[in-house]
Design a protein around this motif. Sequence first.
Motif, PDB file in Angstrom:
ATOM      1  N   ASP A 130     -14.727  -9.328  -1.609  1.00 10.38           N
ATOM      2  CA  ASP A 130     -15.892  -9.049  -0.765  1.00 10.38           C
ATOM      3  C   ASP A 130     -16.980 -10.113  -0.926  1.00 10.38           C
ATOM      4  OD1 ASP A 130     -14.643  -6.820   0.147  1.00 10.38           O
ATOM      5  OD2 ASP A 130     -15.719  -5.418  -1.145  1.00 10.38           O
ATOM      6  N   LYS A 164     -15.321 -14.203   0.936  1.00 11.51           N
ATOM      7  CA  LYS A 164     -14.586 -13.995   2.184  1.00 11.51           C
ATOM      8  C   LYS A 164     -13.728 -15.219   2.527  1.00 11.51           C
ATOM      9  CE  LYS A 164     -16.544  -9.989   3.127  1.00 11.51           C
ATOM     10  NZ  LYS A 164     -15.794  -8.728   3.160  1.00 11.51           N
ATOM     11  N   SER A 207     -11.084  -1.442  -6.066  1.00  5.21           N
ATOM     12  CA  SER A 207     -12.208  -1.495  -5.139  1.00  5.21           C
ATOM     13  C   SER A 207     -13.478  -1.133  -5.896  1.00  5.21           C
ATOM     14  CB  SER A 207     -11.984  -0.525  -3.973  1.00  5.21           C
ATOM     15  OG  SER A 207     -13.007  -0.652  -3.002  1.00  5.21           O
TER      16      SER A 207
END
Length: 390
Positions: free
Chosen positions: A40, A43, A145
Amino acid sequence: MSTKDFVEKDYYKVLGVPKDATDAEIKKAYRKLARENHPDANKGDIKAEERFKEISEANDILGDPKKRKEYDEARALFGNGGFRPGPGGGSFNFDLGDLFGGAQSPGGAGGFGGGLGDVFGGLFNRGAGGAGTRTQPRRGQDIESEVTLSFTEAVDGATVPLRMSSQQPCKACSGTGDKNGTPRVCPTCVGTGQVSRGSGGGFSLTDPCVDCKGRGLIAETPCEVCHGSGRAKSSRTMQVRIPAGVSDGQRIRLRGKGAPGERGGPHGDLYVVVHVDAHPVFGRKDDNLTVTVPVTFDEAALGAEVKVPTLGGPAVTLKLPAGTPNGRTMRARGKGAVRKDGTRGDLLVTVEVQVPQTLGDKAKEALESYREATAGEDPRAELFQAAKGA
């Protein structure tokens, strides 16, 4: 990744910690590297994505005391020459995967199910035939995550949406890797996905077949989407329940919520790293919440009943004893964070005596009278006495 590669891989070097690093040092190094290399935050950076996977794999092993112990033992066993035949010169064939029971660990490395004791059972019961010829199921990839919660959500628990990317069976070719859905059996490994190679002294190791990359199948007409791998990147959004009472930096494991396996293998796991925003009023200490409450001089000196706010609930009233000093901490039971057993911790209330910046005439006159009434008392007398005696 082959089990040989797994044993030879230096996870300590990946995290940049020494072999005698403490659990806290490993956790600190992982969190720093994970933040720097998280997809994240990078990118489109393929190198950062691969680096993130490598860091997660290393943490899955070194962050678990049992797995770390077995990993260290395995490297000590095979990293310095490994087993050698005895004086009889016997020949041994075995699959290095037996060292770990054949299962896959989080992050895709060889698993730790069997432990080191399984080596000897597999080593001396195989004979010259080597490893079995059937293609083994492959466990799905683990997914990691991150989620950021408000202070209240962390205390009470919350259901949050997580968008995750993972490798799943290619929909274009139904996971076969072949554009026409008709792959052929790999002639090198005869469909097993594994090949044996000698390492000297009649000792052999089993690795994934390089021609079919361990699949046992070769695509005659490679799929244009997955390029013959049978796997393609897929994104999905999942509603994940974060339990009440999580703390900042906590890593939650959700079994079977990762990527699906191959050839009937089980799903991988989902790991969620929780970040918690600060609250303008409340703090947290383990399962207890903390709050600082201002009180006036007369309330502290004479005693009083003061109202104290709670997180998401009605205020509670605490009785302040006469002569309460500044900084004293009182306890409101059952008004803290939720524990694992469903009970709640306490709210720790710290008293902060306020000194007025300005005084009205009456208040100033009252304090002047108080000063005259206590003129003979010196609160610093014991301080100087102790200083002289030291």
